[in-house]
Design a protein around this motif. Structure first.
Motif, mmCIF file in Angstrom:
data_model
loop_
_atom_site.group_PDB
_atom_site.id
_atom_site.type_symbol
_atom_site.label_atom_id
_atom_site.label_comp_id
_atom_site.label_asym_id
_atom_site.label_seq_id
_atom_site.Cartn_x
_atom_site.Cartn_y
_atom_site.Cartn_z
ATOM 1 N N GLY A 329 44.541 30.596 37.389
ATOM 2 C CA GLY A 329 45.540 31.521 36.867
ATOM 3 C C GLY A 329 45.383 31.728 35.385
ATOM 4 O O GLY A 329 44.446 31.240 34.748
ATOM 5 N N SER A 330 46.302 32.463 34.794
ATOM 6 C CA SER A 330 46.248 32.757 33.367
ATOM 7 C C SER A 330 46.505 31.496 32.561
ATOM 8 O O SER A 330 47.363 30.682 32.897
ATOM 9 C CB SER A 330 47.292 33.818 33.015
ATOM 10 O OG SER A 330 47.278 34.078 31.633
ATOM 11 N N GLU A 338 50.412 33.459 38.831
ATOM 12 C CA GLU A 338 50.221 34.901 38.889
ATOM 13 C C GLU A 338 48.783 35.239 38.505
ATOM 14 O O GLU A 338 48.112 34.470 37.815
ATOM 15 C CB GLU A 338 51.190 35.593 37.930
ATOM 16 C CG GLU A 338 52.657 35.470 38.352
ATOM 17 C CD GLU A 338 53.568 36.192 37.375
ATOM 18 O OE1 GLU A 338 53.064 36.679 36.343
ATOM 19 O OE2 GLU A 338 54.773 36.262 37.651
ATOM 20 N N PRO A 339 48.281 36.392 38.958
ATOM 21 C CA PRO A 339 46.932 36.799 38.554
ATOM 22 C C PRO A 339 46.807 36.847 37.034
ATOM 23 O O PRO A 339 47.749 37.177 36.326
ATOM 24 C CB PRO A 339 46.787 38.192 39.178
ATOM 25 C CG PRO A 339 47.747 38.200 40.318
ATOM 26 C CD PRO A 339 48.905 37.353 39.880
ATOM 27 N N SER A 340 45.644 36.520 36.560
ATOM 28 C CA SER A 340 45.400 36.455 35.127
ATOM 29 C C SER A 340 45.365 37.840 34.499
ATOM 30 O O SER A 340 44.554 38.682 34.880
ATOM 31 C CB SER A 340 44.066 35.746 34.871
ATOM 32 O OG SER A 340 43.621 35.981 33.556
ATOM 33 N N HIS A 341 46.223 38.079 33.501
ATOM 34 C CA HIS A 341 46.188 39.361 32.790
ATOM 35 C C HIS A 341 44.920 39.473 31.956
ATOM 36 O O HIS A 341 44.453 40.574 31.668
ATOM 37 C CB HIS A 341 47.436 39.526 31.907
ATOM 38 C CG HIS A 341 47.445 38.662 30.685
ATOM 39 N ND1 HIS A 341 47.778 37.330 30.707
ATOM 40 C CD2 HIS A 341 47.167 38.950 29.375
ATOM 41 C CE1 HIS A 341 47.705 36.831 29.480
ATOM 42 N NE2 HIS A 341 47.327 37.795 28.659
ATOM 43 N N VAL A 342 44.339 38.336 31.584
ATOM 44 C CA VAL A 342 43.092 38.350 30.816
ATOM 45 C C VAL A 342 41.952 38.879 31.691
ATOM 46 O O VAL A 342 41.212 39.794 31.300
ATOM 47 C CB VAL A 342 42.763 36.942 30.290
ATOM 48 C CG1 VAL A 342 41.378 36.914 29.649
ATOM 49 C CG2 VAL A 342 43.819 36.482 29.283
ATOM 50 N N ALA A 348 37.577 41.865 35.622
ATOM 51 C CA ALA A 348 36.966 40.809 36.419
ATOM 52 C C ALA A 348 37.849 40.480 37.621
ATOM 53 O O ALA A 348 39.009 40.892 37.694
ATOM 54 C CB ALA A 348 36.756 39.563 35.559
ATOM 55 N N LEU A 349 37.305 39.719 38.534
ATOM 56 C CA LEU A 349 38.054 39.287 39.705
ATOM 57 C C LEU A 349 39.223 38.418 39.266
ATOM 58 O O LEU A 349 39.048 37.450 38.515
ATOM 59 C CB LEU A 349 37.128 38.499 40.631
ATOM 60 C CG LEU A 349 37.710 38.007 41.956
ATOM 61 C CD1 LEU A 349 38.046 39.180 42.859
ATOM 62 C CD2 LEU A 349 36.709 37.069 42.635
ATOM 63 N N THR A 350 40.426 38.742 39.725
ATOM 64 C CA THR A 350 41.621 38.021 39.273
ATOM 65 C C THR A 350 42.077 36.952 40.253
ATOM 66 O O THR A 350 43.047 36.240 39.976
ATOM 67 C CB THR A 350 42.791 38.998 39.042
ATOM 68 O OG1 THR A 350 43.066 39.702 40.262
ATOM 69 C CG2 THR A 350 42.453 39.993 37.946
ATOM 70 N N HIS A 351 41.404 36.815 41.385
ATOM 71 C CA HIS A 351 41.749 35.772 42.347
ATOM 72 C C HIS A 351 40.544 34.854 42.533
ATOM 73 O O HIS A 351 39.407 35.219 42.237
ATOM 74 C CB HIS A 351 42.175 36.385 43.679
ATOM 75 C CG HIS A 351 43.438 37.187 43.598
ATOM 76 N ND1 HIS A 351 44.681 36.615 43.594
ATOM 77 C CD2 HIS A 351 43.646 38.524 43.480
ATOM 78 C CE1 HIS A 351 45.608 37.553 43.497
ATOM 79 N NE2 HIS A 351 45.004 38.728 43.426
#
Length: 394
Positions: A329-330, A338-342, A348-351
C-alpha cells in the motif's frame, strides 16, 4: 551525547524489511533511558532541573542544525514528521495569505500535504496545483514551472525523494523555479534524512527522526528570511511553531541517533544500495512482476515491486508467516490498505505491491541475510498466492 556499544537486533527471530518507522538505533535507545533521569523537567521552568533540561534541548538543536546545514534558531521539534510537514505548509500559507492561498505539490507527495490541500480546496479556502510525475515518479519540471507561476500560488511542496519508490526529485531545478516566482519551497525529507545527504535547496525543510533510527519526532526547519507564521501560536514554544514543548529525552535520543548514523552514512548507504539491487534482480525473475522507481537515482534503502494477479495484503501475510516483515500500500497511508496514490500517479500497477525499507545496519545487523531470505522466498510466495487465487500457467 552518550556513548555506548551498539545492541543487537531488537526483533530477534524476525527478518525486518519494513523499517520506515523504526526501531530505535541501539545507542539512541540507551540514551533515551538515561535521559529520562537527566532531562525529565519542563525546559521552560527556571529551577535547576528546568535549566538542565533547557541546556540539553539546546544541545540537541545544535546537533541537528549542524547536520542539516541550518542555524539552531531555525530548527524546531514537533510531535511527528507528518505533523511537522502539515505545519510547514500551513505556516507559509498563513504568513503569505495576502498574496493568495494556492498550494503547488507533486502528485506523489505525502498525504499530510495532499489531504490538507484538497480539504482547503473543497472549502474554497485555497487551490491546489497538482503536478504530474513521469513513469519513474519524478516531477515534470515544465508542468512544475507552469503551476508555480499560476496566479495566487504562495507555497510549493516537493519531496527530496519518495519514500515508497525511492526516486529522488530534482530539487535544485524546482527550487530555482520557485525563487524566480517568489514562492517558498517546502521540502519533505522524511524518507531520506540520515540515509541520503541532507538537501540544500529549500526554504522550509521537514524531517522525521525515525528515518535515521531515532524516536517519533518531527523536525521543522525554517530558513531565516522565509515568511512563516503559525496562526495558532500562543507562546514562544519552539520558535512559535508548536504549542507543546518536546519531551527532552526524545530529543536527546534523536540527536544521538543522528550522530551515530551520520558517522556511518556513506558506507551504510552503499551497502544498502547493493542489497536493493539484489532485490531488483530477484524480482525480475518473477513472471509479471515489475520494480518501480528509478533504478539508479534513488534512495539507497527503499524498493517497491508490483505483481499481477495477486493482492498485496495476501503477499504481506504470506511473507509474515515465513518471518519476513514487509509492507504494502501507500507508504503514508498503508494502514488503510488503499491503493497507492504514488503508484497510480506513476501509471504503475497499484495492486499486488510490496515495499521494502531496509533498516540501518546498526539497527538490523542481519539485513544482508534478511534480504537473501526475501529474495529466495519471493518467487515461491508469489506463485503460492497466485495458485490460491486460481491463477495458473504463468
Amino acid at each position: 551525547m552518550v556513548s555506548h556499544d551498539p545492541g543487537t537486533n531488537p526483533v530477534p527471530g524476525r527478518r525486518l524489511l519494513d523499517a520506515a518507522d523504526g526501531p530505535l538505533h541501539p545507542v539512541a535507545r540507551q540514551t533515551l533511558a538515561a535521559a529520562v533521569d537527566a532531562g525529565w523537567a519542563d525546559p521552560a521552568r527556571l529551577h535547576t532541573e528546568g535549566r538542565r533540561a533547557r541546556a540539553l534541548l539546546d544541545r540537541t538543536r545544535e546537533v541537528l542544525a549542524a547536520g542539516l546545514g541550518a542555524r539552531p534558531s531555525e530548527v524546531s521539534l514537533l510531535p511527528s514528521g507528518p505533523t511537522a510537514l502539515a505545519r510547514a505548509v500551513e505556516g507559509v500559507l498563513w504568513a503569505r495569505r495576502r498574496h493568495g492561498s494556492r498550494t503547488v505539490a507533486s502528485a506523489v507527495e505525502h498525504s499530510a500535504v495532499l489531504v490538507d490541500a484538497r480539504a482547503r480546496e473543497a472549502q474554497d479556502a485555497g487551490g491546489l496545483g497538482l503536478v504530474p510525475v513521469d513513469r519513474l515518479g519524478r516531477v515534470e519540471l515544465d508542468a512544475w514551472g507552469a503551476e508555480v507561476a499560476a496566479p495566487g500560488t504562495v507555497v510549493a511542496a516537493l519531496q527530496s525523494a519518495n519514500g515508497e519508490v525511492g526516486t529522488r526529485q530534482p530539487l535544485a531545478a524546482a527550487h530555482e523555479v520557485c525563487r524566480r516566482h517568489g514562492v517558498p519551497l517546502v521540502v519533505d525529507a522524511m524518507a531520506g534524512l540520515g540515509r541520503d545527504p541532507a538537501p540544500t535547496d529549500w526554504d522550509v525543510l521537514v524531517g522525521d527522526a525515525r528515518s535515521w533510527g531515532g524516536p517519533p519526532l518531527g523536525v521543522l526547519v525554517v530558513r531565516e528570511g522565509t515568511r512563516w507564521q503559525w496562526r495558532h501560536a500562543r507562546a514562544d514554544v519552539e520558535h512559535g511553531r508548536t504549542d507543546v514543548s518536546p519531551w527532552v529525552p526524545l530529543a536527546l535520543a534523536a540527536a544521538e541517533a543522528w550522530q551515530q548514523t551520520a558517522s556511518d552514512r556513506e558506507a551504510d548507504a552503499a551497502a544498502a544500495h547493493a542489497l536493493v539491487d539484489r532485490v531488483r534482480r530477484a524480482a525480475a525473475t518473477v513472471p509479471d512482476t515489475e520494480v518501480v522507481g528509478d533504478p539508479d537515482d534513488r534512495l539507497p534503502h527503499v524498493v517497491t515491486l508490483s505483481s499481477l494477479y495477486v493482492d498485496g495484503e495476501a503477499l504481506v501475510h504470506a511473507l509474515d508467516r515465513r518471518g519476513i516483515a514487509v509492507a504494502s500500500g501507500s507508504a503514508c497511508t498503508s494502514s488503510t490498505l488503499e491503493p497507492s496514490h504514488v503508484l497510480a500517479a506513476m501509471g504503475a500497477l497499484t495492486h499486488g505491491n510490496l515495499r521494502l525499507t531496509l533498516p540501518l545496519r546498526s539497527v538490523g545487523p542481519e539485513r544482508e541475510a534478511d534480504v537473501t531470505a526475501f529474495c529466495e522466498a519471493l518467487p515461491q510466495v508469489v506463485a503460492a498466492v497466485r495458485l490460491e487465487a486460481g491463477v495458473t500457467g504463468l
